[in-house]
Design a protein around this motif. Structure first.
Motif, PDB file in Angstrom:
ATOM      1  N   SER A 157      26.022   9.731  40.695  1.00 54.95           N
ATOM      2  CA  SER A 157      26.984  10.473  39.875  1.00 54.95           C
ATOM      3  C   SER A 157      26.577  11.937  39.763  1.00 54.95           C
ATOM      4  CB  SER A 157      27.121   9.844  38.493  1.00 54.95           C
ATOM      5  OG  SER A 157      25.932   9.977  37.749  1.00 54.95           O
ATOM      6  N   GLN A 158      25.264  12.205  39.698  1.00 52.33           N
ATOM      7  CA  GLN A 158      24.814  13.598  39.662  1.00 52.33           C
ATOM      8  C   GLN A 158      25.162  14.312  40.964  1.00 52.33           C
ATOM      9  OE1 GLN A 158      20.622  13.437  38.830  1.00 52.33           O
ATOM     10  NE2 GLN A 158      20.915  13.665  36.631  1.00 52.33           N
ATOM     11  N   LEU A 159      24.947  13.635  42.082  1.00 45.37           N
ATOM     12  CA  LEU A 159      25.262  14.248  43.366  1.00 45.37           C
ATOM     13  C   LEU A 159      26.757  14.480  43.509  1.00 45.37           C
ATOM     14  CD1 LEU A 159      22.838  12.300  45.751  1.00 45.37           C
ATOM     15  CD2 LEU A 159      22.625  14.660  44.940  1.00 45.37           C
ATOM     16  N   ASN A 160      27.565  13.506  43.065  1.00 38.42           N
ATOM     17  CA  ASN A 160      29.010  13.671  43.113  1.00 38.42           C
ATOM     18  C   ASN A 160      29.451  14.829  42.229  1.00 38.42           C
ATOM     19  OD1 ASN A 160      29.289  11.566  44.899  1.00 38.42           O
ATOM     20  ND2 ASN A 160      29.807  10.063  43.336  1.00 38.42           N
ATOM     21  N   TYR A 161      28.858  14.923  41.030  1.00 35.65           N
ATOM     22  CA  TYR A 161      29.210  16.008  40.120  1.00 35.65           C
ATOM     23  C   TYR A 161      28.805  17.354  40.703  1.00 35.65           C
ATOM     24  CZ  TYR A 161      29.676  18.739  35.870  1.00 35.65           C
ATOM     25  OH  TYR A 161      30.032  19.682  34.956  1.00 35.65           O
ATOM     26  N   THR A 162      27.636  17.394  41.352  1.00 35.70           N
ATOM     27  CA  THR A 162      27.187  18.627  41.978  1.00 35.70           C
ATOM     28  C   THR A 162      28.131  19.022  43.113  1.00 35.70           C
ATOM     29  OG1 THR A 162      24.909  18.039  41.448  1.00 35.70           O
ATOM     30  CG2 THR A 162      25.224  19.738  43.123  1.00 35.70           C
ATOM     31  N   ALA A 163      28.571  18.061  43.900  1.00 34.37           N
ATOM     32  CA  ALA A 163      29.520  18.342  44.978  1.00 34.37           C
ATOM     33  C   ALA A 163      30.846  18.830  44.394  1.00 34.37           C
ATOM     34  CB  ALA A 163      29.737  17.093  45.830  1.00 34.37           C
ATOM     35  N   TYR A 164      31.268  18.215  43.297  1.00 35.51           N
ATOM     36  CA  TYR A 164      32.510  18.635  42.628  1.00 35.51           C
ATOM     37  C   TYR A 164      32.385  20.068  42.135  1.00 35.51           C
ATOM     38  CZ  TYR A 164      36.041  18.968  38.973  1.00 35.51           C
ATOM     39  OH  TYR A 164      37.073  19.382  38.177  1.00 35.51           O
ATOM     40  N   GLN A 165      31.235  20.388  41.515  1.00 35.16           N
ATOM     41  CA  GLN A 165      31.022  21.753  41.029  1.00 35.16           C
ATOM     42  C   GLN A 165      31.031  22.749  42.186  1.00 35.16           C
ATOM     43  OE1 GLN A 165      27.330  21.364  38.859  1.00 35.16           O
ATOM     44  NE2 GLN A 165      28.386  21.682  36.922  1.00 35.16           N
ATOM     45  N   LYS A 166      30.400  22.375  43.286  1.00 34.80           N
ATOM     46  CA  LYS A 166      30.362  23.262  44.451  1.00 34.80           C
ATOM     47  C   LYS A 166      31.772  23.515  44.975  1.00 34.80           C
ATOM     48  CE  LYS A 166      28.198  23.724  48.979  1.00 34.80           C
ATOM     49  NZ  LYS A 166      27.375  23.090  49.997  1.00 34.80           N
ATOM     50  N   LYS A 167      32.580  22.459  45.026  1.00 36.36           N
ATOM     51  CA  LYS A 167      33.951  22.597  45.501  1.00 36.36           C
ATOM     52  C   LYS A 167      34.759  23.484  44.556  1.00 36.36           C
ATOM     53  CE  LYS A 167      37.356  19.799  47.770  1.00 36.36           C
ATOM     54  NZ  LYS A 167      37.709  18.467  48.200  1.00 36.36           N
ATOM     55  N   GLN A 168      34.552  23.306  43.245  1.00 34.77           N
ATOM     56  CA  GLN A 168      35.245  24.137  42.260  1.00 34.77           C
ATOM     57  C   GLN A 168      34.856  25.602  42.436  1.00 34.77           C
ATOM     58  OE1 GLN A 168      37.807  22.163  41.246  1.00 34.77           O
ATOM     59  NE2 GLN A 168      37.564  23.166  39.289  1.00 34.77           N
ATOM     60  N   ILE A 169      33.581  25.862  42.652  1.00 35.50           N
ATOM     61  CA  ILE A 169      33.116  27.238  42.836  1.00 35.50           C
ATOM     62  C   ILE A 169      33.740  27.839  44.092  1.00 35.50           C
ATOM     63  CG2 ILE A 169      31.069  28.617  43.398  1.00 35.50           C
ATOM     64  CD1 ILE A 169      29.508  26.746  41.490  1.00 35.50           C
ATOM     65  N   GLU A 170      33.806  27.050  45.166  1.00 38.84           N
ATOM     66  CA  GLU A 170      34.413  27.550  46.404  1.00 38.84           C
ATOM     67  C   GLU A 170      35.892  27.848  46.189  1.00 38.84           C
ATOM     68  OE1 GLU A 170      33.611  24.560  49.325  1.00 38.84           O
ATOM     69  OE2 GLU A 170      31.510  25.138  49.545  1.00 38.84           O
ATOM     70  N   ASN A 171      36.599  26.958  45.482  1.00 39.36           N
ATOM     71  CA  ASN A 171      38.018  27.189  45.211  1.00 39.36           C
ATOM     72  C   ASN A 171      38.212  28.442  44.357  1.00 39.36           C
ATOM     73  OD1 ASN A 171      38.774  24.939  46.676  1.00 39.36           O
ATOM     74  ND2 ASN A 171      38.917  23.600  44.901  1.00 39.36           N
ATOM     75  N   ASN A 172      37.369  28.602  43.342  1.00 38.66           N
ATOM     76  CA  ASN A 172      37.466  29.795  42.501  1.00 38.66           C
ATOM     77  C   ASN A 172      37.191  31.055  43.305  1.00 38.66           C
ATOM     78  OD1 ASN A 172      38.099  28.280  40.269  1.00 38.66           O
ATOM     79  ND2 ASN A 172      36.037  28.275  39.435  1.00 38.66           N
ATOM     80  N   ALA A 173      36.217  30.981  44.211  1.00 35.30           N
ATOM     81  CA  ALA A 173      35.898  32.141  45.046  1.00 35.30           C
ATOM     82  C   ALA A 173      37.080  32.492  45.952  1.00 35.30           C
ATOM     83  CB  ALA A 173      34.652  31.865  45.879  1.00 35.30           C
ATOM     84  N   LYS A 174      37.745  31.472  46.503  1.00 38.25           N
ATOM     85  CA  LYS A 174      38.915  31.723  47.352  1.00 38.25           C
ATOM     86  C   LYS A 174      40.041  32.353  46.540  1.00 38.25           C
ATOM     87  CE  LYS A 174      38.020  28.061  50.717  1.00 38.25           C
ATOM     88  NZ  LYS A 174      38.447  26.752  51.228  1.00 38.25           N
ATOM     89  N   GLU A 175      40.278  31.845  45.324  1.00 46.60           N
ATOM     90  CA  GLU A 175      41.331  32.405  44.484  1.00 46.60           C
ATOM     91  C   GLU A 175      41.020  33.849  44.104  1.00 46.60           C
ATOM     92  OE1 GLU A 175      42.103  29.908  41.103  1.00 46.60           O
ATOM     93  OE2 GLU A 175      42.392  28.140  42.359  1.00 46.60           O
ATOM     94  N   ILE A 176      39.761  34.115  43.790  1.00 50.14           N
ATOM     95  CA  ILE A 176      39.367  35.478  43.433  1.00 50.14           C
ATOM     96  C   ILE A 176      39.535  36.401  44.637  1.00 50.14           C
ATOM     97  CG2 ILE A 176      37.368  36.902  42.834  1.00 50.14           C
ATOM     98  CD1 ILE A 176      36.478  34.579  41.003  1.00 50.14           C
ATOM     99  N   GLU A 177      39.188  35.906  45.818  1.00 53.08           N
ATOM    100  CA  GLU A 177      39.348  36.708  47.036  1.00 53.08           C
ATOM    101  C   GLU A 177      40.823  37.010  47.293  1.00 53.08           C
ATOM    102  OE1 GLU A 177      38.155  38.908  50.288  1.00 53.08           O
ATOM    103  OE2 GLU A 177      36.959  38.080  48.669  1.00 53.08           O
ATOM    104  N   LYS A 178      41.690  36.006  47.101  1.00 50.92           N
ATOM    105  CA  LYS A 178      43.129  36.239  47.273  1.00 50.92           C
ATOM    106  C   LYS A 178      43.630  37.270  46.273  1.00 50.92           C
ATOM    107  CE  LYS A 178      44.402  31.689  49.067  1.00 50.92           C
ATOM    108  NZ  LYS A 178      45.109  30.419  48.765  1.00 50.92           N
ATOM    109  N   ALA A 179      43.198  37.153  45.022  1.00 52.03           N
ATOM    110  CA  ALA A 179      43.624  38.108  43.997  1.00 52.03           C
ATOM    111  C   ALA A 179      43.114  39.507  44.337  1.00 52.03           C
ATOM    112  CB  ALA A 179      43.110  37.670  42.630  1.00 52.03           C
ATOM    113  N   ILE A 230      42.446  40.733  47.318  1.00 49.04           N
ATOM    114  CA  ILE A 230      43.239  41.253  48.441  1.00 49.04           C
ATOM    115  C   ILE A 230      44.610  41.699  47.951  1.00 49.04           C
ATOM    116  CG2 ILE A 230      44.396  40.568  50.589  1.00 49.04           C
ATOM    117  CD1 ILE A 230      41.898  38.870  51.215  1.00 49.04           C
ATOM    118  N   GLY A 231      45.195  40.910  47.047  1.00 49.99           N
ATOM    119  CA  GLY A 231      46.488  41.294  46.474  1.00 49.99           C
ATOM    120  C   GLY A 231      46.394  42.609  45.726  1.00 49.99           C
ATOM    121  N   TYR A 232      45.334  42.783  44.950  1.00 46.80           N
ATOM    122  CA  TYR A 232      45.143  44.043  44.218  1.00 46.80           C
ATOM    123  C   TYR A 232      44.959  45.206  45.184  1.00 46.80           C
ATOM    124  CZ  TYR A 232      44.436  41.339  39.917  1.00 46.80           C
ATOM    125  OH  TYR A 232      44.583  40.512  38.852  1.00 46.80           O
ATOM    126  N   MET A 233      44.193  44.971  46.250  1.00 43.53           N
ATOM    127  CA  MET A 233      43.986  46.032  47.235  1.00 43.53           C
ATOM    128  C   MET A 233      45.301  46.423  47.901  1.00 43.53           C
ATOM    129  SD  MET A 233      40.314  44.901  48.911  1.00 43.53           S
ATOM    130  CE  MET A 233      40.625  45.784  50.394  1.00 43.53           C
TER     131      MET A 233
END
Length: 179
Positions: free
Chosen positions: A98-120, A122-125
């Motif tokens: 469960s810890q490993l699954n949670y860590t993988a989930y957190q990593k995926k969330q961080i990657e998704n947030n990073a992609k959204e921030i990158e899109k935003a 680029i939009g601002y630029m």
């Protein structure tokens, strides 16, 4: 001495307050300690079993039924301890999974947030670049309008000068006729 003890207890208390403890890792460590304690108890029971096998209380140093029963009871106790250890190990592996699954989930969330921030970003630029182009176009338009205004102003002064000169010429001609 009293102040030293007070200072030490205050530091320990503040360290405990500010320490960030992950409850999952605390539970995991408790489970590991529980299994280690069970393994130590099993080792003690096994040494009892080993000593019971060598115990011979019968005539001519033979093993009696009671000796064999005691050995079998200790062996059955070891087997039940092994069963409990396997159950606790399963819990431990479940915690770890469960810890490993949670860590993988957190990593995926961080990657998704990073992609959204990158899109935003680029939009601002893109928005900033379009505003910059629009500003440059408006600045060029303003410069052209100022140049046109200056030309019209000069032309108006020239026309006004000719009109004034014409009026003066007409007044002079008109005075000469009357005189």
């Amino acid at each position: 001495m009293k102040y030293l003890l007070l200072l030490t207890s205050l530091l320990l208390f503040s360290a405990g307050v500010f320490a960030q403890v992950n409850t999952d890792s605390v539970t995991y460590n408790k489970q590991r300690n529980k299994i280690n304690a069970m393994l130590a108890a099993r080792k003690v029971k096994f040494s009892q079993y080993d000593s019971s096998l060598t115990k011979r209380s019968g005539i001519f140093r033979m093993q009696t039924k009671n000796d064999i029963r005691r050995s079998n009871d200790i062996l059955m106790d070891i087997v039940s301890t092994d069963d409990e250890i396997f159950i606790e190990l399963k819990k431990l592996f479940d915690y770890r999974t469960s810890q490993l699954n949670y860590t993988a989930y957190q990593k995926k969330q961080i990657e998704n947030n990073a992609k959204e921030i990158e899109k935003a970003r680029i939009g601002y630029m893109n928005t900033i670049n379009s505003y910059r182009k629009q500003n440059e176009a408006l600045s060029a338009q303003l410069k052209k309008q100022i140049e046109d205004y200056e030309k019209k102003k000069v032309l108006s002064i020239i026309v006004f000068g000719f009109m004034l000169a014409s009026i003066l010429v007409l007044l002079v001609i008109n005075r000469k006729r009357k005189a």
